[in-house]
Each structure stands twice: as structure tokens, then as C-alpha cells.
Design an enzyme around this catalytic site. Structure first.
Site, PDB file in Angstrom:
ATOM      1  N   ASP A 123      76.635 -75.098 -64.396  1.00  0.00           N
ATOM      2  CA  ASP A 123      75.712 -75.867 -63.477  1.00  0.00           C
ATOM      3  C   ASP A 123      76.103 -75.848 -62.025  1.00  0.00           C
ATOM      4  O   ASP A 123      76.967 -75.055 -61.676  1.00  0.00           O
ATOM      5  CB  ASP A 123      75.763 -77.289 -63.877  1.00  0.00           C
ATOM      6  CG  ASP A 123      77.465 -77.747 -64.239  1.00  0.00           C
ATOM      7  OD1 ASP A 123      78.274 -77.288 -63.560  1.00  0.00           O
ATOM      8  OD2 ASP A 123      77.742 -78.524 -65.207  1.00  0.00           O
TER       9      ASP A 123
ATOM     10  N   ASP B 104      76.858 -78.146 -58.832  1.00  0.00           N
ATOM     11  CA  ASP B 104      77.128 -79.526 -58.102  1.00  0.00           C
ATOM     12  C   ASP B 104      76.630 -79.422 -56.709  1.00  0.00           C
ATOM     13  O   ASP B 104      77.398 -78.561 -56.299  1.00  0.00           O
ATOM     14  CB  ASP B 104      78.220 -80.097 -58.648  1.00  0.00           C
ATOM     15  CG  ASP B 104      78.651 -80.058 -60.338  1.00  0.00           C
ATOM     16  OD1 ASP B 104      77.371 -80.421 -60.771  1.00  0.00           O
ATOM     17  OD2 ASP B 104      79.368 -80.216 -60.780  1.00  0.00           O
TER      18      ASP B 104
ATOM     19  N   ASP C 146      90.190 -81.855 -58.596  1.00  0.00           N
ATOM     20  CA  ASP C 146      91.447 -81.384 -59.518  1.00  0.00           C
ATOM     21  C   ASP C 146      92.232 -80.293 -59.289  1.00  0.00           C
ATOM     22  O   ASP C 146      93.364 -80.247 -58.950  1.00  0.00           O
ATOM     23  CB  ASP C 146      91.195 -81.459 -61.059  1.00  0.00           C
ATOM     24  CG  ASP C 146      89.947 -80.717 -61.210  1.00  0.00           C
ATOM     25  OD1 ASP C 146      89.363 -80.031 -60.547  1.00  0.00           O
ATOM     26  OD2 ASP C 146      89.201 -80.833 -62.560  1.00  0.00           O
TER      27      ASP C 146
HETATM   28  P1  ATP Z   1      82.609 -76.215 -65.779  1.00  0.00           P
HETATM   29  O1  ATP Z   1      82.459 -74.768 -65.732  1.00  0.00           O
HETATM   30  O2  ATP Z   1      83.118 -76.589 -67.144  1.00  0.00           O
HETATM   31  O3  ATP Z   1      81.474 -77.273 -65.327  1.00  0.00           O
HETATM   32  P2  ATP Z   1      83.730 -77.590 -63.608  1.00  0.00           P
HETATM   33  O4  ATP Z   1      84.915 -77.616 -62.917  1.00  0.00           O
HETATM   34  O5  ATP Z   1      82.450 -77.377 -62.788  1.00  0.00           O
HETATM   35  O6  ATP Z   1      83.766 -76.667 -64.840  1.00  0.00           O
HETATM   36  P3  ATP Z   1      82.819 -80.399 -63.893  1.00  0.00           P
HETATM   37  O7  ATP Z   1      83.231 -81.235 -65.008  1.00  0.00           O
HETATM   38  O8  ATP Z   1      81.403 -79.927 -63.969  1.00  0.00           O
HETATM   39  O9  ATP Z   1      83.884 -79.061 -64.543  1.00  0.00           O
HETATM   40  O10 ATP Z   1      83.055 -80.922 -62.734  1.00  0.00           O
HETATM   41  C1  ATP Z   1      82.895 -80.620 -61.484  1.00  0.00           C
HETATM   42  C2  ATP Z   1      83.807 -80.578 -60.320  1.00  0.00           C
HETATM   43  O11 ATP Z   1      84.300 -81.901 -60.087  1.00  0.00           O
HETATM   44  C3  ATP Z   1      85.139 -79.819 -60.655  1.00  0.00           C
HETATM   45  O12 ATP Z   1      84.976 -78.501 -60.318  1.00  0.00           O
HETATM   46  C4  ATP Z   1      86.059 -80.921 -59.831  1.00  0.00           C
HETATM   47  O13 ATP Z   1      86.140 -80.464 -58.327  1.00  0.00           O
HETATM   48  C5  ATP Z   1      85.672 -82.147 -59.910  1.00  0.00           C
HETATM   49  N1  ATP Z   1      86.221 -82.878 -61.253  1.00  0.00           N
HETATM   50  C6  ATP Z   1      85.878 -82.921 -62.211  1.00  0.00           C
HETATM   51  N2  ATP Z   1      86.605 -83.631 -63.152  1.00  0.00           N
HETATM   52  C7  ATP Z   1      87.696 -84.070 -62.535  1.00  0.00           C
HETATM   53  C8  ATP Z   1      88.601 -84.753 -62.715  1.00  0.00           C
HETATM   54  N3  ATP Z   1      89.064 -85.285 -63.829  1.00  0.00           N
HETATM   55  N4  ATP Z   1      89.630 -85.072 -61.589  1.00  0.00           N
HETATM   56  C9  ATP Z   1      89.321 -84.651 -60.386  1.00  0.00           C
HETATM   57  N5  ATP Z   1      88.256 -83.817 -60.078  1.00  0.00           N
HETATM   58  C10 ATP Z   1      87.431 -83.322 -60.975  1.00  0.00           C
HETATM   59 MG    MG Z   2      80.435 -77.967 -63.817  1.00  0.00          MG
END
Ligand code: ATP
Ligand code: MG
Length: 425
Positions: free
Chosen positions: A61, A63, A140
């Protein structure tokens, strides 16, 4: 550190120096980025989208973060919806895609007198708007904190995330202990991302995992269920399972499964069963096939249920009530850790009960079983069990022939079991 220091410390990676091209970004995400920018706001792609594009992977996705407040974002898009009570983000909805737009936020401030988690396992105090150089510190991992600027197509890197990406390192931002206490789910995210990307978790980041693993019990069971799905449907579940166990995280989410793995008599079989369960799941995902989460959870809890059923049988209970009691006990304990939705539990019950029914091959029973909605899942489950328990192989073989056979073959198979039954009697 003042805000200015932080701004100065950001590395800017110019368009010529990185591999992200606009062609790889979803046209809808680009539309949102451009409109924000044209209206005088800053707009960046952030998180997993930037990370995956830099690694040459297809992002799940996209963001977006901006300095526009949610209401201002909403005004720009007629297809936008404000969501979230505590912290509002905007979902810009397109036909096949939702683009999430968040406003820059400040990092959570921890102080020992404050309870960081609400009853729902969500972070509190993570709710003050900020600027990009504040937003970065609440993320994170360094590789998740890279911002792709739509204004000049550069990447803004405050935390040496690009360096960590190049070296295959997953590193938490800030003090590991503090950031993990603030949100223990980050340990699970670390395992999931490290396994997905083939990265190593930085030593200092992983050092507190074992000590802090028990904090997961304070996380809401709904959130842990969501994370479970992400962990085990990632396509690397075999790896995820081994890594979760290595850091003693698995036992916090599936205590009864962990306990069954310590059973001296059966641990080898159980270990092998779970390994097969996960590798089959990963293979299906690699082939683009669907995976029913209920099947996966049925597998995760199968041996705890069998062990409980043995226990009830040893107290004089008959087979079916013993299985029923075991299912009730195990699922209710599990629900407290990961809130598995009712509809999944119903399917899991069907799969488990059919394992008993597979043994009862007389009269019209096998025909009836074939017509059951969850027959195929339960049959696959039997084959999986037979892979690790050789005594089940004749039964699995019989069902394979019965399932695929024509009427004549089915009659012969039934006659054969009836003959054996009579001889036995
Ligand atoms: P995926 O490929 O699974 O989507 P992702 O890193 O994009 O991995 P998301 O859950 O979509 O994961 O979260 C988007 C962003 O939000 C992360 O890349 C991170 O920067 C931030 N984020 C998400 N969860 C947390 C958390 N628990 N603590 C701090 N930052 C977070
Ligand atoms: Mg994501």
C-alpha cells in the site's frame, strides 16, 4: 536536540541518486500527492511503500503524510473520509484502492507515571500534530522512516534508513527498550519485516525482546489477532514461526501451542506438523492461491486440543464430548490472547470434528461427509496430519480414493472397510 538540529541532520537523496520512479507509484497515490502539493501543502510518500520501492519490491500500500490538517485534506477530495476517533486520518477512496493520508505527528512522550496503553492496546499520547522532523521519530524502524518528496522527487532520510536498507538491517529508531515498552507490537513487526525482507534484526534492537516479550499480554487481543494474520499470511510463515520462538514471543500469543511443543512424548511430531502447516501455507501464497486463516488456526491449535481431549478421555469421558470440552477450553484460552473471530472458530470446529468423523466409515456416513461445506478443508487437514503421523496414512489413502473415485470404487471401498470391521468384531 532542537528542531533545527534535526532538520540539519536529514540526508537528502536526490532523484538521480535513487531508483524510485513515478511509474512505480500507484496513479491514485500520485494524484493525491500532486493535489496536496499544488494547494501549497507538503506531501510525502512514507513507510512500507518507499522501503519496498527502494528494494525493488511491489509495495502493499501507499501511505502519504502531509502538513495539511485532516479537515484541509478532506476539503481537497470529494471521495475522502475522515476516520479514527482519537487521531484522525483521511482515507481517499478510489475504485480499487484506498490511499491513507495522515498529518505529521509528534513522537509519543513517555513518562513513567503515564499509562501508555488504553484498554484496546492502542498507544496513547501519540496524538499531537507536528512537522516532518517530529513525525520521523515516532516511526518504528529506520527503513520505515524514509520520505519521498513529491516536490522534487528526493528522499528525505533522518535516521540513516537508506544505509540500513543497503546493509539489510532492521533497526529501531531511538532507544530500543523505551520504544518497545511504548509499543510491544513493534517486536512482532520487527520479526515480520525481517522475515519478509530477509533482513537481520540489529543486535541492540533485538537485545530486549526476551525480557519484554511478556508485555504482549497487555496488548489487546484484537490487535494481536490482526498481527497474527499479518505474521502468518506473510508468505514466510515458517521463518516467522521459528523467529518468534527464538525470541520467546510465540509463547505470549499461543501459550497452549508452545506448551504442547514441550510435551516430551509428542514434541517432534508437533514441531514437524507445524512446520508442514506453515510451509504449505507459504507455498500456496507463493502460487497466488488463497489461504483460509481458519485452516491455519485450526492447525496451530490442533495438538493442544488433542492433548486436552486425551486428558478428558482419561477421566472417563467419551470421545465426542471429550473433543467438545477440549475445543471449548482451548479456544476460550486462546481468545484471551488473540481474538479469533467467531466465523473462523466455527470453521475450525468443523475441521476438528470432521477428523473424528473420518474414522467412522460405515453406512451412508462417508457420503454425508462429502457433502459438508468444509469437507475439502477437513480432508486437506487429514492429509497434513498423515504426513507426520504414519499410522494415519491408510485412512488418508482411503479418503483420497473415496473422494476421487467413481460410484463403483466407492462401493468397493465401503465394502472393504465393512469386511474388516466384521473380521475385527
Ligand atoms: P507493510 O508492507 O506490511 O504494509 P509497513 O511498514 O508499511 O509494512 P504499515 O502497518 O502499513 O506497515 O505502517 C505504515 C508505516 O507506519 C510504517 O512503515 C511505520 O513508519 C509506521 N508504523 C506502523 N506501525 C507502527 C508502530 N507500531 N510504531 C511506530 N510506527 C509504526
Ligand atoms: Mg504499509
Amino acid at each position: 536536540m532542537t528542531t533545527e538540529d534535526v532538520v540539519c541532520s536529514a540526508k537528502i537523496i536526490k532523484r538521480k541518486q535513487h531508483r524510485i520512479s513515478r511509474q512505480q507509484i500507484s496513479p491514485n497515490a500520485l494524484k493525491v500527492l500532486y493535489r496536496l502539493s499544488k494547494n501549497g501543502y507538503s506531501a510525502y510518500l512514507v513507510g512500507g511503500g518507499v522501503r519496498d520501492l527502494l528494494l525493488g519490491l511491489e509495495p502493499k500500500d501507499f501511505d502519504i503524510v502531509t502538513d495539511a490538517k485532516p479537515e484541509q485534506v478532506k476539503k481537497l477530495f470529494k471521495n475522502a473520509l475522515l476516520i479514527g476517533k482519537r487521531f484522525r486520518i483521511v482515507h481517499v477512496r478510489f475504485r480499487h484502492e484506498v490511499i491513507e493520508v495522515a498529518t505529521f505527528r509528534q513522537a509519543a512522550i513517555i513518562d513513567s507515571t503515564q499509562q501508555m496503553e488504553s484498554a484496546h492496546g492502542m498507544l496513547l499520547r501519540d496524538n499531537v500534530y507536528g512537522s516532518i522532523d517530529e513525525d520521523v521519530w515516532r516511526r518504528d524502524f529506520t527503513i520505515n522512516a524514509l520520505y519521498y518528496n513529491i516536490k522534487d522527487f528526493s528522499i528525505v532520510d533522518y535516521t540513516d534508513g537508506v544505509d540500513d536498507l543497503d546493509h539489510g538491517v532492521l533497526r529501531i529508531i531511538g532507544d530500543p527498550q523505551e520504544r518497545l515498552v511504548e509499543d510491544p507490537v513493534r517486536m512482532l513487526r520487527a520479526v515480520r519485516l525481517a522475515c519478509k525482507l530477509g533482513f537481520v534484526i540489529d543486535e541492540a534492537t533485538a537485545a530486549p525482546f526476551k525480557e519484554l516479550a511478556s508485555l504482549l499480554t497487555h496488548v489487546s487481543s484484537a490487535r494481536l489477532f490482526d498481527e497474527s494474520l499479518k505474521l502468518f499470511l506473510s508468505g514466510n510463515s515458517a521463518d516467522v514461526f521459528a523467529t518468534l520462538r527464538q525470541y520467546q514471543l510465540f509463547q505470549q500469543m499461543y501459550p497452549l501451542t508452545e506448551e504442547s511443543l514441550l510435551d516430551v512424548k509428542r514434541n517432534h511430531v508437533i514441531d514437524l506438523f507445524l512446520l508442514r502447516l506453515f510451509t504449505h501455507t507459504d507455498e500456496r501464497i507463493a502460487l497466488g492461491k488463497t489461504v483460509n486463516p481458519a485452516y491455519l488456526f485450526a492447525g496451530l491449535l490442533w495438538y493442544p486440543i488433542l492433548l486436552k481431549q486425551y486428558h478428558y478421555k482419561s477421566t472417563g469421558m467419551r470421545e465426542v464430548p471429550a473433543l467438545d470440552a477440549a475445543i471449548k477450553e482451548v479456544t476460550s484460552i486462546q481468545q484471551k490472547c488473540t481474538a479469533i473471530p467467531r466465523r473462523f472458530i466455527n470453521t475450525m470446529r468443523d475441521i476438528w470434528f470432521m477428523q473424528l468423523q473420518f474414522e467412522k466409515r460405515f453406512g451412508r456416513r462417508p457420503y454425508k461427509l462429502l457433502t459438508q461445506l468444509k469437507f475439502r478443508a477437513a480432508y486437506d487437514f487429514l492429509l497434513l496430519r498423515a504426513e507426520v503421523e504414519p499410522t494415519l496414512q491408510p485412512l488418508a489413502q482411503w479418503w483420497t480414493e473415496f473422494y476421487h473415485g467413481n460410484e463403483k470404487i466407492r462401493k468397493m471401498l465401503l465394502a472393504d472397510v465393512n469386511k474388516k470391521r466384521t473380521q475385527k468384531k
